[in-house]
Design a protein around this motif. Sequence first.
Motif, PDB file in Angstrom:
ATOM      1  N   LEU A  76       0.890  -1.149   0.000  1.00  0.00           N
ATOM      2  CA  LEU A  76       0.000   0.000   0.000  1.00  0.00           C
ATOM      3  C   LEU A  76       0.930   1.201   0.000  1.00  0.00           C
ATOM      4  O   LEU A  76       1.844   1.268   0.817  1.00  0.00           O
ATOM      5  CB  LEU A  76      -0.845  -0.026   1.274  1.00  0.00           C
ATOM      6  N   ARG A  77       0.717   2.119  -0.907  1.00  0.00           N
ATOM      7  CA  ARG A  77       1.638   3.259  -0.970  1.00  0.00           C
ATOM      8  C   ARG A  77       0.864   4.543  -0.797  1.00  0.00           C
ATOM      9  O   ARG A  77      -0.269   4.670  -1.254  1.00  0.00           O
ATOM     10  CB  ARG A  77       2.357   3.287  -2.319  1.00  0.00           C
ATOM     11  N   LEU A  78       1.528   5.488  -0.157  1.00  0.00           N
ATOM     12  CA  LEU A  78       0.946   6.806   0.053  1.00  0.00           C
ATOM     13  C   LEU A  78       1.710   7.771  -0.831  1.00  0.00           C
ATOM     14  O   LEU A  78       2.926   7.864  -0.752  1.00  0.00           O
ATOM     15  CB  LEU A  78       1.091   7.199   1.529  1.00  0.00           C
ATOM     16  N   TRP A  79       0.985   8.498  -1.669  1.00  0.00           N
ATOM     17  CA  TRP A  79       1.617   9.415  -2.605  1.00  0.00           C
ATOM     18  C   TRP A  79       1.208  10.830  -2.259  1.00  0.00           C
ATOM     19  O   TRP A  79       0.055  11.079  -1.934  1.00  0.00           O
ATOM     20  CB  TRP A  79       1.166   9.137  -4.042  1.00  0.00           C
ATOM     21  N   ASP A  80       2.137  11.710  -2.385  1.00  0.00           N
ATOM     22  CA  ASP A  80       1.856  13.121  -2.236  1.00  0.00           C
ATOM     23  C   ASP A  80       1.417  13.603  -3.624  1.00  0.00           C
ATOM     24  O   ASP A  80       2.195  13.570  -4.559  1.00  0.00           O
ATOM     25  CB  ASP A  80       3.158  13.808  -1.782  1.00  0.00           C
ATOM     26  N   ILE A  81       0.184  14.029  -3.753  1.00  0.00           N
ATOM     27  CA  ILE A  81      -0.341  14.334  -5.085  1.00  0.00           C
ATOM     28  C   ILE A  81       0.340  15.545  -5.683  1.00  0.00           C
ATOM     29  O   ILE A  81       0.639  15.588  -6.873  1.00  0.00           O
ATOM     30  CB  ILE A  81      -1.866  14.538  -5.009  1.00  0.00           C
ATOM     31  N   GLU A  82       0.600  16.528  -4.873  1.00  0.00           N
ATOM     32  CA  GLU A  82       1.150  17.765  -5.403  1.00  0.00           C
ATOM     33  C   GLU A  82       2.517  17.554  -6.023  1.00  0.00           C
ATOM     34  O   GLU A  82       2.811  18.037  -7.106  1.00  0.00           O
ATOM     35  CB  GLU A  82       1.225  18.780  -4.260  1.00  0.00           C
TER      36      GLU A  82
END
Lengths: 273, 573
Positions: free
Chosen positions: B454-460
Amino acid sequence: MAESSQSKSGGKKRPRSESEGDPDADADAASLQSIQLENDLNFTDTAIALQMMKAQFPKLDKVVVRPFILRSQLYSSVKDRTQVDRDLESLKKEAVVRVFKLNTGKDDHAIMFMDDYLAQMENAVKRYDAKDKQLSDVFDWFKQYVIKSKTDVSISHPELCSLLSNGGDVTEKHVTLLINAGLLTRQLIDQNLYWFVIPNIGSILKGLSQGRKELLSLINRTKYKEMVLANLEKKRLRLSPLDIRFHIRDLIGSGLLKTVQSPIGLLIRLSRD
Amino acid sequence: MLEETEDEYLNRCAAAAQDFVDFLDEEDVDDDEYFHRLMVYHKPGGSDQTRTRPVPFPDPTQTVDEPRGVVRVGFITGQVRHEAQRRAGQASPTEQHFVWSRVGFVFRLVCSSRLRRGGREELYMWTWKALNQREDGSLRPSAFRRGVVSSRASSLQLSNAKEFISLHRGAINSLEIDSTEGEGRYLLSAASDGTVAVFDTHRPTSSSSSSSTSIAQHHPLFHLPRAHKFAISRALWYPVDTGLFITASFDHYVKLWDTNSTQVVLDYKLPAKVYGIAMSSIATSHSLIATATADVQVRLCDLASGAFAHTLSGHRDGVMSLEWSSSTEFVLITGGCDGAIRFWDIRRPGTFLLLDQSLSQLGTRPPLLPTPTPSNNESTSLPASSKSSSSTPILPAQKRRSHKKIQLKPPTQSSHPGMASSQNRATAHYGAVNGLRATADGFYLLSSGSDSRLRLWDIESGRNTLVNYEAMSIQTSKPIQLAVTPDSSLVFVPCLASLKAYDLWSGTTINTYRGHYESVNCCFFNAQDQELYTGSNDRQILVWSPSIPAATQIEEADSKGGITSIDQDNWSD
């Protein structure tokens, strides 16, 4: 098992509280007493964990491989996995370690120190005598241009060629030579992408996956699917050249085994989910 | 248990639409006196004869600050919410429920014989302290509400007060509660046997009568047995109101239904089986349904005209999951079977951002001022050890020397910046991306892949934040539905037969919810009531609701800095 555990330069028996921030741990490896895994299971820092596990890498008789550490072993040793990932990322960027994706299992990565990897590469290149001596310049170009600037686990074909061409003219034969020497391998999903690999590691990887299966079946066969760690450490795996401590760390980190405190010590239990 | 009988009483009131008896009517009780002595009195004559005697606070020697205001207490649940609010005044519903649930807990504590630790007194001190702070204004209502909501969200257990009777004869693939303002009430579920059902989560239809516990049962309001020919992969409510819902199925159709008449209003035929659909809940200028199919193109279906609007091409394999951005109405995020996550602005062709798992940021974003970027091909020095990678995510910067002997593949696409991203082979996961969820504030994106990460991405910035969610195993064949709490603190992930709740920012496992017999496919977090609904292959929809004793974990978490389970017992699983 006894001799292989004594041949590790593990160091003296150290209680857990002292294992933090001890940089001359490796230098202290005078005595050959085996340390119990129970006291050695947790570290506070990724770099320390890497050093310690590199020191504990088993000595293999048939194949000469420099020590490498699996990512799942790091996860089992250091509490905070996010911190491990971030530390690993910064170590990668500083070119202290190199990470390779292995083809055993879903998300296996092997971590090797940069100097170990370069030494391994030298051995592989020496062993592989290229028929065309002009082509063997590619190994130097590879080392100088590609390894230093590309810190990822994979590389695409155009990028590889453009990096190699800093050294000279590159043809398809050069790339073939790299693949044959075992430094690169094609990806299965995409023909244009290559994985970086540790050369001459194939037999060990086979041992790794078979050893995992054997250890899991060993615990599965017990009545309650658990075993005391001290007893488990003494066992010897038939199919894997790597020692059992390596496998235990790896399986705990990937979540297939879990440790449970009990009055008689640490228990290793098969995790069900 | 006392807790249940209170609920049962309330449900009965709700079903019969009659006033409930507020056990602490203001005119009869001197509120200040009542709180100061920390005794809880009850009016006799309510439905529960068991509570006619006062119940003392466990430790009468504890002193509490004199409350300067009066906290109105009442029952708030479901139908009677408005009633209580009208009668009780300005305190918000969540507060009141919280107070009552804490007070109700006193009974459980004293009357039950399962008192295990002395830590429960600390709970009272904390809750009473928080209440007193709320009364004298040092704790703001929003902070109080946040504390209550987060403690309820982290203390979920299989509900023993509520259950959904599901008539599905196939695996449940999709659960969704409507997103109408202020009232998320109707649960839409879709299954592999082509059936769709809608449940009312507030009002039960009956209750199973048994002596000690009574569980409010919710039968479906309607159940469509032959909505589609094959399995339905996703069912969505129309974002504006519950008048319409949309279903997508493996029989290549996306159908738009009118809820009241349960008839198909529109349908769209797609070239391959549909894995997922999404509609933007903030869209005001378009009403497009984005569809993810086994075909490489993402098609946008227009509700207003009944035709396809346009297609987005760029993926190299089927698209398994998609999500509209929660901050912009024109941005669509898709995750494909090739492992790539692409961001599309539907007003322009092509992808404007492709997430690459090797581009990472160590928690904080890279500095705004550009670091001197070494050119990718000419440098022979070590890469900069700054916290950001120097390559941009959009185009692989390639310089070609003029005297190369290698014949590189000539670029077949035009040099439009949008189209060139199709050459970019960056992957976000090593397998297929089978779940996407953006946080409510629109800053972060969670993606789950069949490589069990599961990965968390910073959208900006488009980078991987490298948060590691501890070992999970995600099923690989179907798209799954993740859930995030609205305050972005917890993420719920279906992992084979259990559901795991992780802390979003550190990746530690907070809870594992085991209750299903087979793999869990979908979960939905109801932010109104802090309940979690999960659907799985075993054809059941389970409800997980906050349980009061587990709230003591929060107090221990404050002291120890981590949530621990209340009774750690290592000899049994």
